[in-house]
Write a protein that holds these residues in place. Structure first.
Motif, PDB file in Angstrom:
ATOM      1  N   VAL A  64      -3.741   0.044  -5.476  1.00 44.95           N
ATOM      2  CA  VAL A  64      -4.527   0.183  -4.243  1.00 44.95           C
ATOM      3  C   VAL A  64      -5.749  -0.723  -4.295  1.00 44.95           C
ATOM      4  CG1 VAL A  64      -6.005   1.770  -2.942  1.00 44.95           C
ATOM      5  CG2 VAL A  64      -3.739   2.497  -3.643  1.00 44.95           C
ATOM      6  N   PHE A  65      -6.448  -0.743  -5.421  1.00 43.40           N
ATOM      7  CA  PHE A  65      -7.639  -1.589  -5.536  1.00 43.40           C
ATOM      8  C   PHE A  65      -7.287  -3.073  -5.423  1.00 43.40           C
ATOM      9  CE2 PHE A  65      -9.490   2.104  -7.970  1.00 43.40           C
ATOM     10  CZ  PHE A  65     -10.295   2.512  -6.915  1.00 43.40           C
ATOM     11  N   VAL A  66      -6.193  -3.480  -6.040  1.00 44.72           N
ATOM     12  CA  VAL A  66      -5.773  -4.883  -5.942  1.00 44.72           C
ATOM     13  C   VAL A  66      -5.381  -5.216  -4.511  1.00 44.72           C
ATOM     14  CG1 VAL A  66      -3.977  -6.513  -6.656  1.00 44.72           C
ATOM     15  CG2 VAL A  66      -5.101  -5.082  -8.353  1.00 44.72           C
ATOM     16  N   TYR A  67      -4.651  -4.331  -3.856  1.00 42.62           N
ATOM     17  CA  TYR A  67      -4.241  -4.564  -2.474  1.00 42.62           C
ATOM     18  C   TYR A  67      -5.451  -4.688  -1.560  1.00 42.62           C
ATOM     19  CZ  TYR A  67      -1.955  -3.963   2.018  1.00 42.62           C
ATOM     20  OH  TYR A  67      -1.526  -4.150   3.290  1.00 42.62           O
ATOM     21  N   VAL A  68      -6.438  -3.807  -1.733  1.00 42.81           N
ATOM     22  CA  VAL A  68      -7.628  -3.843  -0.883  1.00 42.81           C
ATOM     23  C   VAL A  68      -8.421  -5.120  -1.126  1.00 42.81           C
ATOM     24  CG1 VAL A  68      -9.857  -2.717  -0.485  1.00 42.81           C
ATOM     25  CG2 VAL A  68      -7.774  -1.362  -0.569  1.00 42.81           C
ATOM     26  N   SER A  69      -8.538  -5.550  -2.375  1.00 44.46           N
ATOM     27  CA  SER A  69      -9.301  -6.767  -2.645  1.00 44.46           C
ATOM     28  C   SER A  69      -8.607  -7.996  -2.072  1.00 44.46           C
ATOM     29  CB  SER A  69      -9.534  -6.939  -4.143  1.00 44.46           C
ATOM     30  OG  SER A  69      -8.323  -7.232  -4.807  1.00 44.46           O
ATOM     31  N   ILE A  70      -7.287  -8.049  -2.134  1.00 47.23           N
ATOM     32  CA  ILE A  70      -6.555  -9.177  -1.546  1.00 47.23           C
ATOM     33  C   ILE A  70      -6.656  -9.136  -0.034  1.00 47.23           C
ATOM     34  CG2 ILE A  70      -4.244 -10.133  -1.188  1.00 47.23           C
ATOM     35  CD1 ILE A  70      -3.632  -9.369  -4.087  1.00 47.23           C
ATOM     36  N   ALA A  71      -6.556  -7.966   0.568  1.00 45.88           N
ATOM     37  CA  ALA A  71      -6.653  -7.851   2.025  1.00 45.88           C
ATOM     38  C   ALA A  71      -8.043  -8.227   2.504  1.00 45.88           C
ATOM     39  CB  ALA A  71      -6.300  -6.436   2.461  1.00 45.88           C
ATOM     40  N   ARG A  72      -9.065  -7.920   1.727  1.00 47.71           N
ATOM     41  CA  ARG A  72     -10.431  -8.270   2.122  1.00 47.71           C
ATOM     42  C   ARG A  72     -10.606  -9.787   2.119  1.00 47.71           C
ATOM     43  NH1 ARG A  72     -14.596  -5.965  -1.678  1.00 47.71           N
ATOM     44  NH2 ARG A  72     -13.499  -4.071  -1.071  1.00 47.71           N
ATOM     45  N   ARG A  73     -10.020 -10.472   1.128  1.00 50.79           N
ATOM     46  CA  ARG A  73     -10.131 -11.927   1.080  1.00 50.79           C
ATOM     47  C   ARG A  73      -9.396 -12.582   2.242  1.00 50.79           C
ATOM     48  NH1 ARG A  73      -8.047 -13.849  -4.260  1.00 50.79           N
ATOM     49  NH2 ARG A  73      -7.791 -11.706  -4.882  1.00 50.79           N
ATOM     50  N   ARG A  74      -8.307 -11.990   2.683  1.00 52.50           N
ATOM     51  CA  ARG A  74      -7.557 -12.571   3.795  1.00 52.50           C
ATOM     52  C   ARG A  74      -8.289 -12.410   5.118  1.00 52.50           C
ATOM     53  NH1 ARG A  74      -1.401 -10.525   2.686  1.00 52.50           N
ATOM     54  NH2 ARG A  74      -1.075 -11.734   0.792  1.00 52.50           N
ATOM     55  N   ARG A  75      -9.143 -11.390   5.234  1.00 54.01           N
ATOM     56  CA  ARG A  75      -9.825 -11.128   6.493  1.00 54.01           C
ATOM     57  C   ARG A  75     -11.126 -11.903   6.654  1.00 54.01           C
ATOM     58  NH1 ARG A  75     -10.668  -5.147   6.440  1.00 54.01           N
ATOM     59  NH2 ARG A  75      -9.453  -5.037   4.577  1.00 54.01           N
ATOM     60  N   LEU A 117       0.829  -1.206   0.000  1.00 52.37           N
ATOM     61  CA  LEU A 117       0.000   0.000   0.000  1.00 52.37           C
ATOM     62  C   LEU A 117       0.866   1.260   0.000  1.00 52.37           C
ATOM     63  CD1 LEU A 117      -2.917   0.964   0.104  1.00 52.37           C
ATOM     64  CD2 LEU A 117      -2.750   0.939   2.589  1.00 52.37           C
ATOM     65  N   GLY A 118       1.975   1.229   0.695  1.00 52.39           N
ATOM     66  CA  GLY A 118       2.873   2.388   0.715  1.00 52.39           C
ATOM     67  C   GLY A 118       3.461   2.696  -0.652  1.00 52.39           C
ATOM     68  N   GLY A 119       3.830   1.661  -1.388  1.00 52.66           N
ATOM     69  CA  GLY A 119       4.350   1.849  -2.741  1.00 52.66           C
ATOM     70  C   GLY A 119       3.312   2.431  -3.679  1.00 52.66           C
ATOM     71  N   GLY A 123       1.468   9.792  -5.473  1.00 52.51           N
ATOM     72  CA  GLY A 123       2.029  11.099  -5.127  1.00 52.51           C
ATOM     73  C   GLY A 123       3.056  11.583  -6.137  1.00 52.51           C
ATOM     74  N   ALA A 124       3.958  10.696  -6.542  1.00 51.11           N
ATOM     75  CA  ALA A 124       4.973  11.089  -7.524  1.00 51.11           C
ATOM     76  C   ALA A 124       4.331  11.403  -8.871  1.00 51.11           C
ATOM     77  CB  ALA A 124       6.005   9.977  -7.672  1.00 51.11           C
TER      78      ALA A 124
END
Length: 73
Positions: free
Chosen positions: A44-55, A3-5, A11-12
């Motif tokens: 960000v969308f891919v990270y959120v979707s993967i994090a949702r599946r893990r939870r 998520l930081g990347g 931002g860049a």
């Protein structure tokens, strides 16, 4: 990419797209900024979707009997 990347890419990319007035013959800096922002948003969308599946919590398959239910049976 975490998520930081993704936030760093957004931002860049925004800095390149909106805050610079560089002119280059071979590279359109504004377009590079927009591409970086889009890639960051997709990340960000891919990270959120993967994090949702893990939870996801799987409900237990066994029944739980409390102390109060045992007294009345």
């Amino acid at each position: 990419m975490g998520l930081g990347g993704c936030i760093l890419l957004i931002g860049a990319g925004a800095i390149l797209a909106f805050a610079t007035d560089w002119e280059m013959d071979t590279v359109n800096v504004d377009l590079v900024g927009w591409i970086m922002m889009i890639v960051g948003l997709v990340g960000v969308f891919v990270y959120v979707s993967i994090a949702r599946r893990r939870r996801m919590v799987v409900p237990p398959t066994t029944t739980v009997v409390s102390e109060d239910e045992r007294r009345y049976q």
